[in-house]
Motif scaffolding. Structure first.
Motif, PDB file in Angstrom:
ATOM      1  N   VAL A   1       1.992  10.229  -1.855  1.00  0.00           N
ATOM      2  CA  VAL A   1       2.895   9.200  -1.666  1.00  0.00           C
ATOM      3  C   VAL A   1       2.172   7.920  -1.823  1.00  0.00           C
ATOM      4  O   VAL A   1       1.022   7.870  -1.391  1.00  0.00           O
ATOM      5  CB  VAL A   1       3.637   9.217  -0.416  1.00  0.00           C
ATOM      6  N   SER A   2       2.567   6.944  -2.540  1.00  0.00           N
ATOM      7  CA  SER A   2       1.790   5.439  -2.645  1.00  0.00           C
ATOM      8  C   SER A   2       1.865   4.796  -1.177  1.00  0.00           C
ATOM      9  O   SER A   2       2.580   5.059  -0.217  1.00  0.00           O
ATOM     10  CB  SER A   2       2.536   4.722  -3.482  1.00  0.00           C
ATOM     11  N   ILE A   3       0.822   4.158  -0.992  1.00  0.00           N
ATOM     12  CA  ILE A   3       0.277   3.358   0.248  1.00  0.00           C
ATOM     13  C   ILE A   3       1.380   2.265   0.522  1.00  0.00           C
ATOM     14  O   ILE A   3       1.715   2.264   1.797  1.00  0.00           O
ATOM     15  CB  ILE A   3      -1.034   2.799   0.161  1.00  0.00           C
ATOM     16  N   THR A   4       2.092   1.902  -0.455  1.00  0.00           N
ATOM     17  CA  THR A   4       3.180   1.032  -0.323  1.00  0.00           C
ATOM     18  C   THR A   4       4.319   1.755   0.400  1.00  0.00           C
ATOM     19  O   THR A   4       4.821   0.955   1.525  1.00  0.00           O
ATOM     20  CB  THR A   4       3.757   0.450  -1.429  1.00  0.00           C
ATOM     21  N   VAL A   5       4.713   3.021   0.041  1.00  0.00           N
ATOM     22  CA  VAL A   5       5.811   3.820   0.737  1.00  0.00           C
ATOM     23  C   VAL A   5       5.527   3.948   2.117  1.00  0.00           C
ATOM     24  O   VAL A   5       6.099   3.537   3.063  1.00  0.00           O
ATOM     25  CB  VAL A   5       6.163   5.056  -0.108  1.00  0.00           C
ATOM     26  N   ILE A   6       3.975   4.298   2.230  1.00  0.00           N
ATOM     27  CA  ILE A   6       3.773   4.898   3.761  1.00  0.00           C
ATOM     28  C   ILE A   6       3.654   3.649   4.631  1.00  0.00           C
ATOM     29  O   ILE A   6       3.811   3.665   5.754  1.00  0.00           O
ATOM     30  CB  ILE A   6       2.189   5.268   3.482  1.00  0.00           C
ATOM     31  N   ARG A   7       3.410   2.337   4.351  1.00  0.00           N
ATOM     32  CA  ARG A   7       3.589   1.074   5.000  1.00  0.00           C
ATOM     33  C   ARG A   7       4.936   0.888   5.394  1.00  0.00           C
ATOM     34  O   ARG A   7       4.980   0.111   6.467  1.00  0.00           O
ATOM     35  CB  ARG A   7       2.597   0.011   4.488  1.00  0.00           C
ATOM     36  N   ARG A   8       5.857   1.335   4.590  1.00  0.00           N
ATOM     37  CA  ARG A   8       7.114   0.907   5.240  1.00  0.00           C
ATOM     38  C   ARG A   8       7.735   2.133   6.259  1.00  0.00           C
ATOM     39  O   ARG A   8       8.656   1.703   6.889  1.00  0.00           O
ATOM     40  CB  ARG A   8       8.279   1.306   3.919  1.00  0.00           C
ATOM     41  N   LEU A   9       7.265   3.194   6.381  1.00  0.00           N
ATOM     42  CA  LEU A   9       7.506   4.169   7.169  1.00  0.00           C
ATOM     43  C   LEU A   9       7.667   3.781   8.844  1.00  0.00           C
ATOM     44  O   LEU A   9       8.460   3.984   9.497  1.00  0.00           O
ATOM     45  CB  LEU A   9       6.913   5.394   6.901  1.00  0.00           C
TER      46      LEU A   9
ATOM     47  N   ASP B   1      12.253   6.598  -0.842  1.00  0.00           N
ATOM     48  CA  ASP B   1      10.994   6.552   0.228  1.00  0.00           C
ATOM     49  C   ASP B   1      11.427   7.917   0.945  1.00  0.00           C
ATOM     50  O   ASP B   1      10.115   8.473   1.055  1.00  0.00           O
ATOM     51  CB  ASP B   1      11.237   5.362   1.167  1.00  0.00           C
ATOM     52  N   LEU B   2      12.259   8.104   1.531  1.00  0.00           N
ATOM     53  CA  LEU B   2      12.491   9.069   2.241  1.00  0.00           C
ATOM     54  C   LEU B   2      12.436  10.597   1.493  1.00  0.00           C
ATOM     55  O   LEU B   2      12.234  11.605   2.018  1.00  0.00           O
ATOM     56  CB  LEU B   2      13.937   9.165   3.072  1.00  0.00           C
ATOM     57  N   ASN B   3      12.936  10.669   0.243  1.00  0.00           N
ATOM     58  CA  ASN B   3      12.955  11.761  -0.736  1.00  0.00           C
ATOM     59  C   ASN B   3      11.687  12.198  -0.983  1.00  0.00           C
ATOM     60  O   ASN B   3      11.571  13.216  -1.292  1.00  0.00           O
ATOM     61  CB  ASN B   3      13.857  11.500  -1.952  1.00  0.00           C
ATOM     62  N   ASN B   4      10.724  11.079  -0.830  1.00  0.00           N
ATOM     63  CA  ASN B   4       9.278  11.826  -0.960  1.00  0.00           C
ATOM     64  C   ASN B   4       8.827  12.998   0.041  1.00  0.00           C
ATOM     65  O   ASN B   4       7.863  13.586  -0.153  1.00  0.00           O
ATOM     66  CB  ASN B   4       8.238  10.485  -0.655  1.00  0.00           C
ATOM     67  N   PHE B   5       9.521  12.685   1.088  1.00  0.00           N
ATOM     68  CA  PHE B   5       9.121  13.780   2.359  1.00  0.00           C
ATOM     69  C   PHE B   5      10.308  14.759   2.494  1.00  0.00           C
ATOM     70  O   PHE B   5      10.008  15.501   3.537  1.00  0.00           O
ATOM     71  CB  PHE B   5       8.766  12.913   3.721  1.00  0.00           C
ATOM     72  N   GLY B   6      11.251  14.731   1.724  1.00  0.00           N
ATOM     73  CA  GLY B   6      12.332  15.965   1.675  1.00  0.00           C
ATOM     74  C   GLY B   6      13.725  15.237   2.079  1.00  0.00           C
ATOM     75  O   GLY B   6      13.848  13.938   2.019  1.00  0.00           O
ATOM     76  N   GLY B   7      14.719  16.022   1.953  1.00  0.00           N
ATOM     77  CA  GLY B   7      15.965  15.496   2.017  1.00  0.00           C
ATOM     78  C   GLY B   7      16.503  15.353   3.472  1.00  0.00           C
ATOM     79  O   GLY B   7      16.718  16.457   4.216  1.00  0.00           O
TER      80      GLY B   7
ATOM     81  N   GLU C   1      -8.688   1.039   8.769  1.00  0.00           N
ATOM     82  CA  GLU C   1      -7.298   0.026   8.611  1.00  0.00           C
ATOM     83  C   GLU C   1      -7.965  -1.236   9.070  1.00  0.00           C
ATOM     84  O   GLU C   1      -8.202  -1.413  10.461  1.00  0.00           O
ATOM     85  CB  GLU C   1      -6.352   0.770   9.579  1.00  0.00           C
ATOM     86  N   ASN C   2      -8.068  -2.234   8.233  1.00  0.00           N
ATOM     87  CA  ASN C   2      -8.539  -3.579   8.465  1.00  0.00           C
ATOM     88  C   ASN C   2      -7.220  -4.426   9.119  1.00  0.00           C
ATOM     89  O   ASN C   2      -6.124  -4.529   8.398  1.00  0.00           O
ATOM     90  CB  ASN C   2      -9.104  -4.152   7.490  1.00  0.00           C
ATOM     91  N   VAL C   3      -7.472  -5.155  10.153  1.00  0.00           N
ATOM     92  CA  VAL C   3      -6.457  -6.095  10.562  1.00  0.00           C
ATOM     93  C   VAL C   3      -7.099  -7.625  10.824  1.00  0.00           C
ATOM     94  O   VAL C   3      -7.643  -7.761  11.687  1.00  0.00           O
ATOM     95  CB  VAL C   3      -5.861  -5.766  11.884  1.00  0.00           C
ATOM     96  N   HIS C   4      -7.066  -8.217   9.434  1.00  0.00           N
ATOM     97  CA  HIS C   4      -7.728  -9.456   9.633  1.00  0.00           C
ATOM     98  C   HIS C   4      -6.676 -10.470  10.035  1.00  0.00           C
ATOM     99  O   HIS C   4      -6.063 -10.989   9.106  1.00  0.00           O
ATOM    100  CB  HIS C   4      -8.367  -9.839   8.185  1.00  0.00           C
TER     101      HIS C   4
END
Length: 215
Positions: A7-15, A52-58, A191-194
């Motif tokens: 899964v793309s990092i963009t999707v993961i950051r929305r979770l 986004d959610l379909n990436n992990f199942g229904g 994970e950087n938090v600048h």
């Protein structure tokens, strides 16, 4: 999950945002929500949410939507929040103490076992129940306690040395608040938090409001 289906990092950051809003819905006693209703809360389109959610199942049912508690539990498992992470903080200054004082981390399973600093005036003090120890003890402490995550809140000049100790001691995850681009090996996730960069981005959009487009 194999390489082709990652899964793309963009999707993961929305979770985490979905997870947070679902928690707020549960506190309000709301047990069911549609993708359209979730769209209004999160600012993402209903179509984007479903994708986004379909990436992990229904998780949803047509005509019903999503069961809030069930979806939140599933997202918690996907995010790895169904386990406890042993955590330490390197740097017990103002920022490190602020991180240690935030109870939300522990509630989510991130248990801070100790803080470390080189300032003799801080060593031995406690932030809540978290003791500040001498940085010279840090490597042995990490090994003896099988620490999962190291948080860096030191000045820039010390950050790489701390990261090196983390890697040498077997830490797999680093949360870096220092304003430095650290070099880590492939086995470590960072994970950087600048904070400055985030603030400077806000400053840009305040100056150029017409350029601001919500994701």
């Amino acid at each position: 999950m194999d390489r082709e289906n990652r899964v793309s990092i963009t999707v993961i950051r929305r979770l985490p945002k979905y997870y947070r809003y679902l928690g707020e819905l549960l506190k309000k006693g709301i047990n069911r929500i549609s993708s359209q209703e979730l769209s209004k809360l999160t600012g993402f389109t209903a179509s984007q949410i479903r994708q986004d959610l379909n990436n992990f199942g229904g998780f949803g049912q047509q005509g019903y939507g999503y069961n809030v508690e069930e979806l939140r539990n599933q997202l918690g498992k996907i995010l790895g929040l169904d386990r406890t992470y042993k955590t330490i903080i390197a740097g017990a200054g103002n920022l490190g103490q602020a991180v240690a004082n935030y109870r939300g981390f522990e509630e989510a399973g991130f248990k801070i076992l100790a803080m470390f600093d080189k300032n003799p005036k801080l060593i031995g003090l406690k932030i809540r129940d978290i003791e500040i120890k001498d940085v010279d003890e840090m490597e042995n402490f990490i090994r003896e306690n099988n620490i999962d995550i190291g948080i860096i809140t030191t000045p820039k000049e010390s950050a790489q040395d701390v990261a090196d100790i983390f890697m040498r001691s077997g830490i797999r995850g680093i949360w870096n608040f220092a304003p430095a681009d650290l070099k880590v090996d492939d086995k470590v996730i960072i994970e950087n938090v600048h904070l400055n960069e985030s603030l400077f981005t806000l400053s840009y959009f305040l100056k150029n409001e017409s350029d601001y487009v919500r994701d």
